[in-house]
Scaffold this motif. Structure first.
Motif, PDB file in Angstrom:
ATOM      1  N   HIS A   1       9.620 -17.290  34.729  1.00  0.00           N
ATOM      2  CA  HIS A   1       9.909 -16.509  33.677  1.00  0.00           C
ATOM      3  C   HIS A   1      10.615 -15.382  34.460  1.00  0.00           C
ATOM      4  O   HIS A   1      10.343 -14.581  35.213  1.00  0.00           O
ATOM      5  N   ASP A   2      12.005 -15.118  33.754  1.00  0.00           N
ATOM      6  CA  ASP A   2      12.842 -14.067  34.383  1.00  0.00           C
ATOM      7  C   ASP A   2      12.714 -12.725  33.836  1.00  0.00           C
ATOM      8  O   ASP A   2      13.437 -12.157  33.201  1.00  0.00           O
ATOM      9  N   ASN A   3      11.480 -12.361  34.222  1.00  0.00           N
ATOM     10  CA  ASN A   3      11.110 -10.780  33.737  1.00  0.00           C
ATOM     11  C   ASN A   3      10.038 -10.366  34.861  1.00  0.00           C
ATOM     12  O   ASN A   3       9.508 -10.921  35.485  1.00  0.00           O
ATOM     13  N   LYS A   4       9.933  -9.057  34.755  1.00  0.00           N
ATOM     14  CA  LYS A   4       9.126  -8.434  35.725  1.00  0.00           C
ATOM     15  C   LYS A   4       7.543  -8.613  35.702  1.00  0.00           C
ATOM     16  O   LYS A   4       6.798  -8.686  36.606  1.00  0.00           O
ATOM     17  N   HIS A   5       7.206  -9.115  34.524  1.00  0.00           N
ATOM     18  CA  HIS A   5       5.538  -9.584  34.406  1.00  0.00           C
ATOM     19  C   HIS A   5       5.457 -10.863  34.197  1.00  0.00           C
ATOM     20  O   HIS A   5       4.351 -11.201  34.067  1.00  0.00           O
ATOM     21  N   HIS A   6       6.444 -11.936  34.611  1.00  0.00           N
ATOM     22  CA  HIS A   6       6.295 -13.128  34.758  1.00  0.00           C
ATOM     23  C   HIS A   6       5.531 -13.674  33.643  1.00  0.00           C
ATOM     24  O   HIS A   6       4.656 -14.614  33.492  1.00  0.00           O
ATOM     25  N   SER A   7       5.879 -12.967  32.284  1.00  0.00           N
ATOM     26  CA  SER A   7       5.289 -13.560  31.015  1.00  0.00           C
ATOM     27  C   SER A   7       6.193 -13.874  29.825  1.00  0.00           C
ATOM     28  O   SER A   7       7.152 -13.379  29.964  1.00  0.00           O
ATOM     29  N   GLY A   8       5.615 -14.913  29.116  1.00  0.00           N
ATOM     30  CA  GLY A   8       6.388 -15.347  27.812  1.00  0.00           C
ATOM     31  C   GLY A   8       5.923 -14.538  26.832  1.00  0.00           C
ATOM     32  O   GLY A   8       5.001 -13.564  26.853  1.00  0.00           O
ATOM     33  N   THR A   9       6.384 -14.842  25.884  1.00  0.00           N
ATOM     34  CA  THR A   9       5.821 -13.943  24.274  1.00  0.00           C
ATOM     35  C   THR A   9       6.422 -14.852  23.137  1.00  0.00           C
ATOM     36  O   THR A   9       7.338 -15.759  23.115  1.00  0.00           O
ATOM     37  N   LEU A  10       5.554 -14.790  22.070  1.00  0.00           N
ATOM     38  CA  LEU A  10       5.705 -15.444  20.752  1.00  0.00           C
ATOM     39  C   LEU A  10       7.045 -15.037  20.355  1.00  0.00           C
ATOM     40  O   LEU A  10       7.345 -13.581  20.425  1.00  0.00           O
ATOM     41  N   LYS A  11       7.605 -15.618  19.471  1.00  0.00           N
ATOM     42  CA  LYS A  11       8.665 -15.102  18.506  1.00  0.00           C
ATOM     43  C   LYS A  11       8.112 -14.220  17.592  1.00  0.00           C
ATOM     44  O   LYS A  11       6.848 -14.278  17.134  1.00  0.00           O
ATOM     45  N   LYS A  12       8.951 -13.323  17.178  1.00  0.00           N
ATOM     46  CA  LYS A  12       8.311 -12.390  16.106  1.00  0.00           C
ATOM     47  C   LYS A  12       7.921 -12.951  14.796  1.00  0.00           C
ATOM     48  O   LYS A  12       8.672 -13.445  14.001  1.00  0.00           O
ATOM     49  N   ASN A  13       6.680 -12.900  14.667  1.00  0.00           N
ATOM     50  CA  ASN A  13       5.647 -13.560  13.336  1.00  0.00           C
ATOM     51  C   ASN A  13       4.463 -12.990  13.427  1.00  0.00           C
ATOM     52  O   ASN A  13       3.426 -13.320  13.921  1.00  0.00           O
ATOM     53  N   HIS A  14       4.438 -11.604  12.693  1.00  0.00           N
ATOM     54  CA  HIS A  14       3.048 -10.985  13.004  1.00  0.00           C
ATOM     55  C   HIS A  14       2.016 -11.496  12.262  1.00  0.00           C
ATOM     56  O   HIS A  14       0.794 -11.321  12.772  1.00  0.00           O
ATOM     57  N   LEU A  15       2.115 -12.341  11.201  1.00  0.00           N
ATOM     58  CA  LEU A  15       0.972 -12.942  10.495  1.00  0.00           C
ATOM     59  C   LEU A  15       0.400 -13.986  11.446  1.00  0.00           C
ATOM     60  O   LEU A  15      -0.747 -14.077  11.874  1.00  0.00           O
ATOM     61  N   TRP A  16       1.355 -14.908  12.051  1.00  0.00           N
ATOM     62  CA  TRP A  16       0.777 -15.963  13.099  1.00  0.00           C
ATOM     63  C   TRP A  16       0.393 -15.262  14.178  1.00  0.00           C
ATOM     64  O   TRP A  16      -0.808 -15.844  14.954  1.00  0.00           O
ATOM     65  N   ALA A  17       0.979 -14.200  14.603  1.00  0.00           N
ATOM     66  CA  ALA A  17       0.427 -13.399  15.824  1.00  0.00           C
ATOM     67  C   ALA A  17      -1.074 -13.129  15.830  1.00  0.00           C
ATOM     68  O   ALA A  17      -1.850 -13.086  16.868  1.00  0.00           O
ATOM     69  N   PHE A  18      -1.304 -12.626  14.429  1.00  0.00           N
ATOM     70  CA  PHE A  18      -2.686 -11.939  14.243  1.00  0.00           C
ATOM     71  C   PHE A  18      -3.542 -13.282  14.235  1.00  0.00           C
ATOM     72  O   PHE A  18      -4.786 -13.192  14.921  1.00  0.00           O
ATOM     73  N   LEU A  19      -3.242 -13.932  13.451  1.00  0.00           N
ATOM     74  CA  LEU A  19      -4.260 -15.197  13.254  1.00  0.00           C
ATOM     75  C   LEU A  19      -4.369 -15.901  14.557  1.00  0.00           C
ATOM     76  O   LEU A  19      -5.513 -16.636  14.768  1.00  0.00           O
ATOM     77  N   SER A  20      -3.685 -16.187  15.061  1.00  0.00           N
ATOM     78  CA  SER A  20      -3.793 -16.931  16.634  1.00  0.00           C
ATOM     79  C   SER A  20      -4.415 -16.268  17.609  1.00  0.00           C
ATOM     80  O   SER A  20      -5.304 -16.906  18.222  1.00  0.00           O
ATOM     81  N   CYS A  21      -4.309 -14.980  17.999  1.00  0.00           N
ATOM     82  CA  CYS A  21      -4.988 -14.366  18.976  1.00  0.00           C
ATOM     83  C   CYS A  21      -4.704 -12.886  18.820  1.00  0.00           C
ATOM     84  O   CYS A  21      -4.423 -12.229  19.915  1.00  0.00           O
ATOM     85  N   TYR A  22      -5.038 -12.167  17.747  1.00  0.00           N
ATOM     86  CA  TYR A  22      -4.688 -10.633  17.571  1.00  0.00           C
ATOM     87  C   TYR A  22      -3.542 -10.115  18.333  1.00  0.00           C
ATOM     88  O   TYR A  22      -3.699  -9.015  19.064  1.00  0.00           O
ATOM     89  N   PHE A  23      -2.367 -10.780  18.045  1.00  0.00           N
ATOM     90  CA  PHE A  23      -1.197 -10.299  18.588  1.00  0.00           C
ATOM     91  C   PHE A  23      -0.973 -10.510  20.035  1.00  0.00           C
ATOM     92  O   PHE A  23      -0.006 -10.006  20.550  1.00  0.00           O
ATOM     93  N   PHE A  24      -1.909 -11.010  20.719  1.00  0.00           N
ATOM     94  CA  PHE A  24      -1.862 -11.162  22.393  1.00  0.00           C
ATOM     95  C   PHE A  24      -0.713 -12.523  22.584  1.00  0.00           C
ATOM     96  O   PHE A  24      -0.607 -12.558  23.713  1.00  0.00           O
ATOM     97  N   GLY A  25      -0.246 -12.953  21.688  1.00  0.00           N
ATOM     98  CA  GLY A  25       0.813 -13.948  21.855  1.00  0.00           C
ATOM     99  C   GLY A  25       2.156 -13.089  22.178  1.00  0.00           C
ATOM    100  O   GLY A  25       2.785 -13.512  22.879  1.00  0.00           O
TER     101      GLY A  25
END
Length: 238
Positions: free
Chosen positions: A194-218
């Motif tokens: 991951h080319d960032n300082k936190h070596h972390s990926g992230t979900l594409k912006k979809n707030h409903l799916w982000a909540f249902l999948s894991c309380y926005f921790f995607g």
């Protein structure tokens, strides 16, 4: 080993905490108890789709307990340190007898040494099942298993063993997969690629799916970039 007590200060919210954190934490605990009590008395019918919906709901509530304990580790549940820690300990215990102090130490190691050999949540193999097994070994203790077994026997004096397995035990197991897959495996599976300082990926912006999948921790890069933001505000920094 670095001085974690000193270094972890940067991972804990320093500004005043919104009182909504305590309100939502208490509401989630009550919802989990009420849902569980109802389902433990529910006549199971495997031909009824509600049974499977109920398993998902209870799993999601279990995940919410852990997410609340997680927010407490970052000081974002209450501006009172005592209240914050108390809620963290209660929600951790309700989540299959996890112990807050152990979780606290390991979680801050994860933030400090993300995707490295010192990160207890990372597995360099990238293999889902090996990583999940390593994840479980890091967080499940013999004491937990004993407490779960004893509790199961005690609760069986009042509730059906089948209901306990389907609506108490199974959701707690499924929740570990939910937390691991969306909160650890997907965001960190590429490690230092991951080319960032936190070596972390992230979900594409979809707030409903982000909540249902894991309380926005995607939205995981965002969490590592602002660890003091509670789950219910995390979507705002996406």
């Amino acid at each position: 080993m670095p001085n974690l007590k000193r270094k972890n200060k940067s991972l804990i919210l320093k500004k005043p905490v919104d009182p909504m954190g305590v309100i939502l934490a208490i509401a989630l605990i009550i919802a989990w108890f009420l849902s569980l009590y109802f389902l433990l008395n529910y006549p199971i019918n495997y031909k009824n789709g509600f049974t499977y919906l109920a398993i998902y709901i209870q799993t999601h509530l279990y995940t919410g307990l852990f997410i609340t304990a997680h927010d407490a580790m970052h000081g974002s549940v209450s501006k009172s340190k005592k209240v914050n820690t108390l809620i963290g300990r209660i929600t951790a215990i309700l989540f299959a007898f996890n112990f807050y102090d152990l979780l606290y130490k390991k979680h801050h190691l994860h933030h400090r040494f993300v995707a490295s050999e010192n990160d207890p949540d990372f597995h360099e193999s990238g293999n889902f099942w090996l990583w999940y097994w390593n994840f479980i070994k890091n967080y499940i203790t013999l004491k937990q298993l004993v407490l779960m077994t004893v509790s199961l026997q005690v609760l069986n004096m009042f509730f059906s063993f089948e209901n306990l397995l389907i609506f108490w035990v199974l959701p707690s197991i499924l929740s570990t997969f939910q937390l691991f897959y969306f909160g650890t495996f997907i965001p960190h599976k590429n490690g230092h690629n991951h080319d960032n300082k936190h070596h972390s990926g992230t979900l594409k912006k979809n707030h409903l799916w982000a909540f249902l999948s894991c309380y926005f921790f995607g939205y995981h890069y965002e969490h590592h970039d602002a660890p003091g933001i509670p789950w219910w505000r995390l979507w705002q920094v996406k």
